[in-house]
Structure formats: C-alpha cells, structure tokens
Design a protein around this motif. Structure first.
Motif, PDB file in Angstrom:
ATOM      1  N   UNK A  87       0.849  -0.962   0.367  1.00 58.15           N
ATOM      2  CA  UNK A  87       0.209  -0.357  -0.310  1.00 58.15           C
ATOM      3  C   UNK A  87       1.003   1.511  -0.565  1.00 58.15           C
ATOM      4  N   UNK A  88       2.250   0.709   0.150  1.00 59.09           N
ATOM      5  CA  UNK A  88       3.067   2.306  -0.009  1.00 59.09           C
ATOM      6  C   UNK A  88       3.546   3.226  -1.040  1.00 59.09           C
ATOM      7  N   UNK A  89       3.395   1.520  -1.937  1.00 62.61           N
ATOM      8  CA  UNK A  89       3.708   1.737  -3.044  1.00 62.61           C
ATOM      9  C   UNK A  89       2.482   2.937  -4.502  1.00 62.61           C
ATOM     10  N   UNK A  90       2.026   3.744  -5.170  1.00 58.05           N
ATOM     11  CA  UNK A  90       0.944   3.269  -6.165  1.00 58.05           C
ATOM     12  C   UNK A  90       1.694   3.331  -6.864  1.00 58.05           C
ATOM     13  N   UNK A  91       0.821   2.238  -7.381  1.00 56.26           N
ATOM     14  CA  UNK A  91       1.244   0.711  -8.399  1.00 56.26           C
ATOM     15  C   UNK A  91       0.484   1.182  -9.492  1.00 56.26           C
ATOM     16  N   UNK A  92      -0.833   2.116  -9.825  1.00 63.90           N
ATOM     17  CA  UNK A  92      -0.786   2.727 -11.032  1.00 63.90           C
ATOM     18  C   UNK A  92      -0.218   4.322 -11.451  1.00 63.90           C
ATOM     19  N   UNK A  93       0.819   4.937 -10.608  1.00 64.02           N
ATOM     20  CA  UNK A  93       1.056   5.884 -11.248  1.00 64.02           C
ATOM     21  C   UNK A  93       2.321   4.874 -11.975  1.00 64.02           C
ATOM     22  N   UNK A  94       2.756   3.841 -10.887  1.00 62.20           N
ATOM     23  CA  UNK A  94       3.881   2.915 -11.421  1.00 62.20           C
ATOM     24  C   UNK A  94       3.995   2.586 -12.752  1.00 62.20           C
ATOM     25  N   UNK A  95       2.457   1.835 -13.109  1.00 62.37           N
ATOM     26  CA  UNK A  95       1.560   1.495 -13.859  1.00 62.37           C
ATOM     27  C   UNK A  95       2.129   2.591 -15.169  1.00 62.37           C
TER      28      UNK A  95
END
Length: 329
Positions: A87-95
């Motif tokens: 949850x500490x990683x914005x996975x959508x922004x990473x994608x």
C-alpha cells in the motif's frame, strides 16, 4: 554488453548469499542515503541507468507515491517490493510510468495465519487478560468464564493464501468455514468451505470474522459501522491484514457497546501508534504487527523478492506482479 543495474533500497538481512549471487547477472548496488531526499538525489545523480529497484518496506526512501515515481529514472522497468503488502507504492502511477511492481505473497502465509489463529484463540478464551491477571498475582480474580471456538463459524474475508492457511488451521477445532471473495476460489479449496457471494450474508452467519484483504483506495475504512451492525451480537473480529481497512472508531464503538465480544488485532491504522482505547481494553488481544516476524518468514520474503529480480532480468517478467497491474496494457 553491461549487466543491468539493480538498486537495493533498504537492507537484505537473511538472504545475503542469494543477493550476492545476483551479481552474476546484474550490477547490484546499495545506495547510501539517510533520507527520502537523499535517495532521490543519489538516484538522479548516480543511477540514471537503473533497471530495477529491490525495495524493503520501511526504508528511509519512504512511500513510493506519484511524486517519487515521477522522479525515478526513465529507463527503470521494475520495482520489486519485499513485502506482501504494498500500500506504500502507488501501483497505478507506477504502471503509467511503465514500471511493473511485484510483492511477496505466499512467503507470508504461514506466519500470518499462525498469528491469526493465536488471536482467534486468545480472543475467545481471553488469554491476554488471563495472563495479565496471573502476572499481577490475582489468579482468576474478577475473571469471567470465556468461550470455546469449537463449533463456531468462522467467516474469512479474502480467501487468498493467508485465508486458506488459516482455514486449514481451524479445521481441527471443529469450526465451520465460510468465506467471501469477489468470486469463488478456483479450483475449489481442498477443505470444506462454503462460499458467500454477499459480504452481508457472511457477516450475519459468522461467529468470528477474520480479515485478509489488501489495503488500497477501495478498501480503506471499508469495514465500518454498517458492517459491524450486520455482525452477530457478541461476535469476534480478527485483523492481520492492514489496520486501515477497518474504521477504527467504528471498531472501538462495537467493542464498547458489546456488539463485539472481543477482537484480535495485529495491525493498526497509524502504526506504530496504537490508540489508547485499544491498549487499555482488557477484552481484546493486540500485537505489534508480528505476523511475519519470524526468521523463516523474513528469509522466505527476501528469497521471493530476489527471485522476482532474477526473473525480470532473465525472462522480462515478474513472478509475483501485483494484481492491479496484471493483464493491463
């Protein structure tokens, strides 16, 4: 041809030999920094050619939100997270940046499920209060009769690896297992478990509810007053997932009103802070997020994250890409 550069953001403690073995296929570097700003400065000045990050939760780099992800090297392809929760990683922004993210499911199943089982037993039998009673030399003074878990129905919210591991642990207790996912588990579990398509149906039937869902924008505070109202009077709640999935004020209200007989909590919304009302409640069992606090779990997690790095280099794909990114183009 030069080897791809892998930056270790944080510390690998138990799989050091395996991390060293990555040097046969990668240039492995552990940046020296003492703050979030120091990390970003070092990466922008010295590691613009980074291929992947191996990141441990709680590193001094902090959360990988949209602003941090936007500051990472343009050629970065992978972030391999040493943790089941991400949850500490914005996975959508990473994608959106073309960065694939992995985590370490499976490696945490046994440790977390055993913790959930302990919390369940402690909540029903009031073992934490009993120990306090004994340590204070009161030996069953003002200690009411507790309850047995045998014959009770457990409702597992999120029948993933941890949920299945917990289910197998409660079977010898003679508990009935029901569960709720977005869809039934396929293939069917190798143990008796009844699928409930509606969370409300599960809450109405379960004597104890155990939470095993990730924390994200959709699940934050998703278990609140409406859900507690639908639970049985005098039921039990177990949470080893993330504190943020439960509305803490609603939880405390349910405990104080007697809607909940007890609770077992290993996670809290503002860790390491634990609300004083929970710390002082003798009816519940609280632990300081020790679900994966074992040598076996930590080594297993480090091995999974290293294997994800190895797969990214050798095969161009991750073994444990986070669900939010799978299948997206």
């Amino acid at each position: 041809m030069s080897k791809p550069k892998v930056l270790v953001v944080g510390t690998i403690l138990w799989a050091k030999k395996e991390l060293q073995q990555l040097s046969s296929i990668a240039t492995v570097i552990s940046p020296d920094f003492s703050s979030r700003e120091g990390f970003l400065k070092d990466v922008s000045q010295n590691h613009t050619d980074a291929f992947a990050l191996l990141v441990t939760n709680g590193s001094k780099a902090g959360a990988f939100d949209r602003s941090v992800l936007g500051s990472l090297p343009k050629g970065l392809k992978y972030i391999c997270c040493n943790g089941a929760g991400y949850d500490w990683i914005d996975v959508n922004a990473a994608f959106e940046r073309g960065i694939s993210v992995s985590h370490t499911p499976g490696a945490v199943d046994h440790g977390t499920a055993t913790t959930a089982l302990y919390l369940l037993l402690a909540a029903y039998r009031q073992f934490s209060y009993a120990e306090k009673n004994a340590r204070e030399g009161r030996f069953l003074q003002d200690f009411p009769l507790a309850h047995d878990p045998e014959g009770k129905t457990i409702g597992i919210v999120g029948m993933g690896g941890i949920g299945k591991a917990l289910a197998r642990r409660v079977l010898p207790l003679g508990m009935k297992i029901i569960y709720h996912n977005r869809k039934p588990v396929s293939p069917e579990p190798d143990f008796p478990a009844e699928y409930k398509s509606s969370l409300d149906e599960l809450l109405a039937e379960a004597d104890v509810v155990s939470i095993h869902i990730p924390l994200n924008e959709y699940t934050k505070n998703s278990f609140g007053s409406a859900q507690f109202d639908k639970m049985k009077q005098g039921s039990v709640l177990i949470n080893t997932a993330r504190g943020g999935v439960i509305d803490q004020e609603a939880l405390i209200k349910a405990l104080e009103s007697g809607k909940l007989y007890s609770a077992g909590l290993d996670v809290f919304p503002n860790e390491p802070e634990i609300d004083e009302r929970l710390r002082k409640n003798d009816k519940i069992t609280i632990l300081p997020h020790v679900g994966t606090h074992t040598l076996e779990s930590r080594y297993g997690m480090e091995m999974v994250v290293i294997n994800n790095i190895r797969s990214a280099i050798n095969d161009g794909q991750l073994l444990n890409q986070v669900p939010e990114q799978k299948g997206r183009k």
